[in-house]
Design a protein around this motif. Structure first.
Motif, PDB file in Angstrom:
ATOM      1  N   MET A   1      -5.372  32.912   9.920  1.00  0.00           N
ATOM      2  CA  MET A   1      -4.295  32.398   8.199  1.00  0.00           C
ATOM      3  C   MET A   1      -2.896  31.661   9.183  1.00  0.00           C
ATOM      4  N   ALA A   2      -2.664  32.825  10.080  1.00  0.00           N
ATOM      5  CA  ALA A   2      -1.458  32.591  11.197  1.00  0.00           C
ATOM      6  C   ALA A   2      -1.292  31.129  11.409  1.00  0.00           C
ATOM      7  N   GLU A   3      -2.534  31.231  12.337  1.00  0.00           N
ATOM      8  CA  GLU A   3      -2.755  30.036  13.347  1.00  0.00           C
ATOM      9  C   GLU A   3      -2.692  28.384  11.941  1.00  0.00           C
ATOM     10  N   LEU A   4      -3.279  29.009  10.843  1.00  0.00           N
ATOM     11  CA  LEU A   4      -3.226  27.589   9.801  1.00  0.00           C
ATOM     12  C   LEU A   4      -2.203  27.310  10.244  1.00  0.00           C
ATOM     13  N   ASP A   5      -0.441  28.182   9.749  1.00  0.00           N
ATOM     14  CA  ASP A   5       0.598  28.081   9.368  1.00  0.00           C
ATOM     15  C   ASP A   5       0.685  27.726  10.870  1.00  0.00           C
ATOM     16  N   ASN A   6       0.639  28.081  11.895  1.00  0.00           N
ATOM     17  CA  ASN A   6       1.359  27.368  12.756  1.00  0.00           C
ATOM     18  C   ASN A   6       1.275  25.395  12.556  1.00  0.00           C
ATOM     19  N   LEU A   7      -0.605  25.164  12.469  1.00  0.00           N
ATOM     20  CA  LEU A   7      -0.900  24.150  12.789  1.00  0.00           C
ATOM     21  C   LEU A   7      -0.093  23.497  11.301  1.00  0.00           C
ATOM     22  N   ILE A   8       0.137  23.609  10.235  1.00  0.00           N
ATOM     23  CA  ILE A   8       0.651  23.127   9.719  1.00  0.00           C
ATOM     24  C   ILE A   8       2.633  22.765   9.773  1.00  0.00           C
ATOM     25  N   SER A   9       2.937  24.220  10.611  1.00  0.00           N
ATOM     26  CA  SER A   9       4.542  23.144  10.964  1.00  0.00           C
ATOM     27  C   SER A   9       4.370  22.185  12.167  1.00  0.00           C
ATOM     28  N   LYS A  10       2.834  22.865  13.060  1.00  0.00           N
ATOM     29  CA  LYS A  10       3.475  21.758  13.853  1.00  0.00           C
ATOM     30  C   LYS A  10       2.685  19.633  12.941  1.00  0.00           C
ATOM     31  N   LEU A  11       2.754  20.339  11.777  1.00  0.00           N
ATOM     32  CA  LEU A  11       2.571  18.669  11.359  1.00  0.00           C
ATOM     33  C   LEU A  11       3.645  18.251  10.746  1.00  0.00           C
ATOM     34  N   LYS A  12       4.143  19.598  10.479  1.00  0.00           N
ATOM     35  CA  LYS A  12       5.642  19.320  10.203  1.00  0.00           C
ATOM     36  C   LYS A  12       6.797  18.275  10.990  1.00  0.00           C
ATOM     37  N   THR A  13       6.534  19.246  11.829  1.00  0.00           N
ATOM     38  CA  THR A  13       7.997  18.264  13.023  1.00  0.00           C
ATOM     39  C   THR A  13       7.189  17.425  13.254  1.00  0.00           C
ATOM     40  N   LEU A  14       5.646  16.848  13.066  1.00  0.00           N
ATOM     41  CA  LEU A  14       5.167  15.141  13.242  1.00  0.00           C
ATOM     42  C   LEU A  14       5.895  14.431  11.948  1.00  0.00           C
ATOM     43  N   GLY A  15       6.883  14.705  11.502  1.00  0.00           N
ATOM     44  CA  GLY A  15       6.813  13.934  10.048  1.00  0.00           C
ATOM     45  C   GLY A  15       5.719  14.062   8.570  1.00  0.00           C
ATOM     46  N   ILE A  16       4.717  14.890   8.852  1.00  0.00           N
ATOM     47  CA  ILE A  16       4.120  14.947   7.962  1.00  0.00           C
ATOM     48  C   ILE A  16       4.412  16.388   6.774  1.00  0.00           C
ATOM     49  N   GLU A  17       4.997  16.094   5.693  1.00  0.00           N
ATOM     50  CA  GLU A  17       4.950  17.462   4.752  1.00  0.00           C
ATOM     51  C   GLU A  17       4.396  17.571   4.051  1.00  0.00           C
ATOM     52  N   GLU A  18       3.504  16.672   3.156  1.00  0.00           N
ATOM     53  CA  GLU A  18       2.816  16.782   2.599  1.00  0.00           C
ATOM     54  C   GLU A  18       1.613  18.538   2.701  1.00  0.00           C
ATOM     55  N   PRO A  19       1.178  19.682   2.586  1.00  0.00           N
ATOM     56  CA  PRO A  19       0.509  20.391   2.678  1.00  0.00           C
ATOM     57  C   PRO A  19      -1.609  19.780   2.920  1.00  0.00           C
ATOM     58  N   LEU A  20      -2.036  20.373   4.146  1.00  0.00           N
ATOM     59  CA  LEU A  20      -3.135  20.106   4.479  1.00  0.00           C
ATOM     60  C   LEU A  20      -3.927  20.434   3.600  1.00  0.00           C
ATOM     61  N   LYS A  21      -4.404  20.090   2.516  1.00  0.00           N
ATOM     62  CA  LYS A  21      -5.789  20.548   1.736  1.00  0.00           C
ATOM     63  C   LYS A  21      -6.897  20.945   2.718  1.00  0.00           C
ATOM     64  N   VAL A  22      -6.824  22.121   3.380  1.00  0.00           N
ATOM     65  CA  VAL A  22      -8.307  22.118   4.179  1.00  0.00           C
ATOM     66  C   VAL A  22      -9.398  22.021   3.491  1.00  0.00           C
ATOM     67  N   PHE A  23     -10.110  21.419   3.776  1.00  0.00           N
ATOM     68  CA  PHE A  23     -11.729  21.484   3.458  1.00  0.00           C
ATOM     69  C   PHE A  23     -12.503  22.609   3.942  1.00  0.00           C
ATOM     70  N   PRO A  24     -13.348  23.372   2.771  1.00  0.00           N
ATOM     71  CA  PRO A  24     -13.653  25.192   2.772  1.00  0.00           C
ATOM     72  C   PRO A  24     -14.571  24.724   4.693  1.00  0.00           C
ATOM     73  N   GLY A  25     -14.984  25.827   5.093  1.00  0.00           N
ATOM     74  CA  GLY A  25     -15.955  25.391   5.507  1.00  0.00           C
ATOM     75  C   GLY A  25     -15.405  24.626   7.191  1.00  0.00           C
ATOM     76  N   SER A  26     -14.741  23.692   6.838  1.00  0.00           N
ATOM     77  CA  SER A  26     -14.070  22.861   8.525  1.00  0.00           C
ATOM     78  C   SER A  26     -12.477  24.447   8.988  1.00  0.00           C
ATOM     79  N   ASN A  27     -12.917  23.382  10.242  1.00  0.00           N
ATOM     80  CA  ASN A  27     -11.897  24.167  11.051  1.00  0.00           C
ATOM     81  C   ASN A  27     -11.063  23.445  11.530  1.00  0.00           C
ATOM     82  N   PRO A  28      -9.873  23.037  11.043  1.00  0.00           N
ATOM     83  CA  PRO A  28      -8.490  22.280  11.566  1.00  0.00           C
ATOM     84  C   PRO A  28      -8.130  23.082  12.976  1.00  0.00           C
ATOM     85  N   VAL A  29      -8.031  24.299  12.986  1.00  0.00           N
ATOM     86  CA  VAL A  29      -7.518  24.869  14.241  1.00  0.00           C
ATOM     87  C   VAL A  29      -8.174  24.611  15.278  1.00  0.00           C
ATOM     88  N   LYS A  30      -9.005  24.798  15.693  1.00  0.00           N
ATOM     89  CA  LYS A  30      -9.986  24.553  16.376  1.00  0.00           C
ATOM     90  C   LYS A  30     -10.477  23.207  16.816  1.00  0.00           C
TER      91      LYS A  30
END
Ligand code: ARG
Length: 609
Positions: free
Chosen positions: A1-30
Motif C-alpha cells: 500500500m505504501a508503494e501505491l501511496d508513493n505513486l499517488i503522491s508522485k502523480l500529484k507532483t505531476l499535477g494530477i490531483e484526482e486520486p487514481l481509481k485502481v481497478f482490482p487486479g491491476s498493478n499500477p505500481v509495477k
C-alpha cells in the motif's frame, strides 16, 4: 500500500490531483500501463454506463502507435441494439481525457486511446532507472511454489536437440516464474535407471577407463555404451538362438543394482556423479543452476507401491498377456492403452513418471508443476497426467506440459551424434572467427574468447526461441550468426552499443539521470521508444499466459529496432547538458529494459563486442 501511496503522491507532483481509481487486479505500481488502463476504465465506465468489469479486460494493445496505445473494440462490450461505431463516436467525444490521455479517437467500432507522452515519460523513465533489474517483475506468484522440470538428459546417451530445447525453454520458463514472484524449484530428471545401466556396467569392465571417466565422463560413457552394444549385436547375430551372453550378464548386473549390490550400485553412482559434475559446468554457461538432480532412479518404492495399490483399488488396471495396463480410451480415444507393468514385472518410464509426480508432491507440496518435454512425448505426458487424475490426486490439475517441436539438421563436424558441450564449443569457435573479421573492433576487446562464448550462446538460444515453441526449425549456423536480421548477436550488439552511449557520456551521473528534465523528449522517436519500454511488464505477463519465449524475443527486437532508429535523431554527444541528460536517461532505461529481457531469456548481455 505504501508503494501505491508513493505513486499517488508522485502523480500529484505531476499535477494530477484526482486520486487514481485502481481497478482490482491491476498493478499500477509495477506496471505503468496499468495506470492508464485503470484511468480509461474508470472514465469510459462513467461516460458509457457499461460495467467496468467488461471494459478493463477489453482494452487491447496495438501493434503500431498510429492506432493508439490502447484500443477498445466496442463490440466486446456486448451492447444490444446500438451500432458499435455510433457508440464509439459518441463515447470518444464525451470521454474525459484529463491529464492522462492526449487523444481518444473513434475509428469505426473502435476507440483508440493515445497516452499523454509527457506523463508517460515521467512515469516510465525514472521508474525503470530506479527499479533497475526488477523492472518488469510482478507479484502474481508470491507465496506459491512451482517446480519446473527441464533438460533431463539420459546418462550414457547423447544430449540431443530435444534436450537442448528443453534446457533453453525450461530455463526461460523458470526465470519467468521467478520474475513473477514464484518460489521456483528447478529440477533435472535424469534418465539414470533401467537395464541400459546393466549394459553400461558390463561394458565398463571391458572398455572402461578410470581416467577417462573422471576427465570426460559424458563422452566416455557413451563410447563404452556404443562399443558394448556392438558386441551384444554381434553375439546375437552369431549365436544359434539369437541370444547374447553379455546381454544376460547386463540383465544380472541391473538386477544387482535394484537389489542394492554394493559393487554394482557403487559403479553406477560414480557414472552418475561424474556425469552430473560435468553437466553442471555446461549448464552454468547457460546461466542455469538446478535445485535438484533427481532422476528415474530416485523414484521411491513407497510411491510405486501406493500408486499401484490405488490403481488396483480404483479398478483401473487390466491384465493383458501378463502385462498390466490402464485403458484410457474410455476417456479419450487418443490416449490409448497405457502399459504400466511389463510381463517380467519391471516398471516402465510411464509408471516411474506417475510415481515420481507423487514423490514430488509429497516432498515439495507444489502449487504447480511444469514438465518441459518435446512434443514427441505428448502422448506419454497426457497419459500419465490422466492416470494421476484418475487416481484422484487433487494436485493433478496443477500439472502442465510445455512442449516444443523438433530441430532439424543439428550435427557436429565430427558426426551426427551431438553433445551439449560440443555444440557450445563449436559455436564459440565459429563466433570467434566471425569476430576476428572485424580487426579494428576485435583489437579493442579484452576477453574475446569469453565474448565469443556468450555471443555464440545467444545465437543458439535466440534461434531456438524466435518462433512459437511448437514449430520445428532447422539449425543454421550461418543464419544464427548474422548481425543482420533478428539474431542473438544482433541483440548483443544492440546492448553493447547502448553501453557505449553510456560510456561516452560518463560525465552525466546516475543522479543527473534521475533528475533529468524529461519534457525535453519531444521527438516522435522518443515517444515511440517510451511506449515500447513501458510495455515490458505487460510483455512478461503475456509470455506467462502463453508460455512462449518468442513473446519476449519479438518484443526485444521491436525495442532494439526503435532504439537503432533513434540514434540518428536523438544525439547525446555534443548536446547541451540538459538535453543530453534527458536523452541519456531515455537510452539508459531502454538499455535496462533490454538487459532485463535478455537475462529473462537466459542470456548474459555483453558490454562490448
Ligand atoms: N530422459 C527423457 C528423454 O530423454 C526425458 C524425460 C522427460 N521428463 C519426464 N518426466 N518424463 O526422453
Amino acid at each position: 500500500m505504501a508503494e501505491l501511496d508513493n505513486l499517488i503522491s508522485k502523480l500529484k507532483t505531476l499535477g494530477i490531483e484526482e486520486p487514481l481509481k485502481v481497478f482490482p487486479g491491476s498493478n499500477p505500481v509495477k506496471n505503468p500501463f496499468d495506470i492508464f488502463r485503470s484511468y480509461i476504465t474508470e472514465e469510459l465506465g462513467n461516460v458509457s454506463g457499461v460495467s467496468k468489469d467488461l471494459i478493463y479486460p477489453a482494452l487491447e494493445w496495438t501493434n503500431t502507435s498510429d492506432r493508439g496505445d490502447l484500443v477498445i473494440p466496442i463490440p466486446r462490450l456486448r451492447i444490444k441494439g446500438a451500432k458499435p461505431d455510433v457508440l464509439a463516436a459518441e463515447w470518444a467525444d464525451k470521454f474525459n481525457k484529463g491529464k492522462y490521455i492526449k487523444d481518444a479517437i473513434a475509428k469505426g467500432p473502435f476507440i483508440q486511446f493515445y497516452f499523454n507522452p509527457e506523463l508517460l515519460a515521467q512515469l516510465v523513465v525514472k521508474d525503470v532507472l530506479t527499479k533497475k533489474e526488477s523492472y518488469g517483475s510482478a507479484s502474481l506468484g508470491e507465496g506459491k511454489k512451482v517446480i519446473v522440470e527441464f533438460s533431463s538428459p539420459n546418462i550414457a546417451k547423447p544430449f540431443h536437440a530435444g534436450h537442448l530445447r528443453s534446457t533453453i525453454i525450461g530455463g526461460f520458463i523458470s526465470n519467468l516464474h521467478e520474475v513473477l514472484g514464484y518460489d521456483v524449484v528447478r529440477l533435472n530428471y535424469l534418465g539414470d535407471w533401467g537395464k541400459q545401466f546393466g549394459v553400461l556396467g558390463v561394458g565398463f569392465k571391458k572398455y572402461g577407463s578410470e581416467e577417462l571417466l573422471e576427465s570426460d565422463p559424458i563422452n566416455h560413457l557413451f563410447n563404452v555404451y556404443v562399443s558394448i552394444n556392438k558386441d551384444i549385436e554381434q553375439e546375437k547375430e552369431t549365436s544359434a538362438d539369437g541370444t547374447s551372453a553379455i546381454d544376460e550378464e547386463a540383465r544380472t548386473f541391473f538386477k544387482q543394482m535394484t537389489e542394492g549390490d554394493e559393487y554394482a550400485l557403487g559403479l553406477w553412482k560414480r557414472f552418475r556423479g561424474f556425469s552430473i559434475e560435468r553437466y553442471k559446468d555446461t549448464y552454468a554457461r547457460l546461466n542455469i543452476t538446478y535445485d535438484s538432480y533427481s532422476g528415474e532412479s530416485s523414484i521411491s518404492e513407497e510411491a510405486m507401491q501406493e500408486v499401484s495399490k490405488l490403481m488396483t483399488e480404483k479398478n483401473l488396471v487390466v491384465e493383458d498377456a501378463g502385462a498390466k495396463l490402464v485403458d484410457l480410451t474410455k476417456y479419450n480415444k487418443k490416449l490409448g492403452k497405457a502399459i504400466i507393468q511389463k510381463r517380467d514385472g519391471t516398471s516402465l518410464y510411464l509408471t516411474r513418471d506417475i510415481a515420481g509426480a507423487l514423490d514430488r508432491y509429497n516432498k515439495y507440496k507444489f502449487d504447480k508443476m511444469i514438465y518441459v518435454i518435446a512434443s514427441q512425448q505428448d502422448l506419454h505426458t497426457a497419459q500419465f497426467f490422466k492416470v494421476l487424475d484418475l487416481l484422484e490426486f487433487d494436485w493433478a490439475k496443477n500439472l502442465q506440459h510445455i512442449n516444443f517441436g523438433l530441430v532439424q539438421g543439428m550435427s557436429t563436424r565430427k558426426g551426427t551424434v551431438v553433445f551439449l558441450d560440443t555444440i557450445l564449443e563449436e559455436t564459440k569457435e565459429k563466433m570467434h572467427e566471425v569476430m576476428k573479421k572485424n580487426e579494428a573492433k576485435y583489437a579493442q576487446i579484452e576477453n574475446p574468447e569469453e565474448i565469443a562464448d556468450l555471443v555464440g550462446i545467444s545465437a543458439i538460444m535466440i534461434q531456438d526461441m524466435s518462433a512459437k515453441r511448437i514449430n520445428n526449425y532447422t539449425f543454421n549456423m550461418n543464419r544464427m550468426f548474422s548481425f543482420e536480421g533478428d539474431t542473438g548477436p544482433y541483440l548483443q550488439y544492440a546492448h553493447s552499443r547502448l553501453r557505449s552511449v553510456e560510456r561516452n557520456a560518463a560525465t552525466i551521473t546516475p543522479e543527473d539521470l534521475l533528475n533529468a528534465d524529461l519534457s525535453l523528449l519531444k521527438e516522435d522517436c522518443a515517444t515511440e521508444l517510451l511506449r515500447v519500454i513501458s510495455q515490458y511488464p505487460d510483455v512478461i505477463l503475456n509470455a506467462y499466459r502463453t508460455s512462449e519465449p518468442s513473446t519476449v524475443v519479438t518484443y526485444l527486437f521491436k525495442l532494439t529496432h526503435i532504439v537503432s532508429s533513434c540514434y540518428d535523431i536523438l544525439w547525446v554527444a555534443g548536446q547541451e547538458k540538459e538535453l543530453a541528460t534527458a536523452r541519456l536517461a531515455l537510452y539508459s532505461s531502454a538499455r535496462q529494459t533490454l538487459n532485463n529481457g535478455m537475462r529473462l531469456l537466459g542470456l548474459t548481455p555483453v558490454n562490448r563486442m
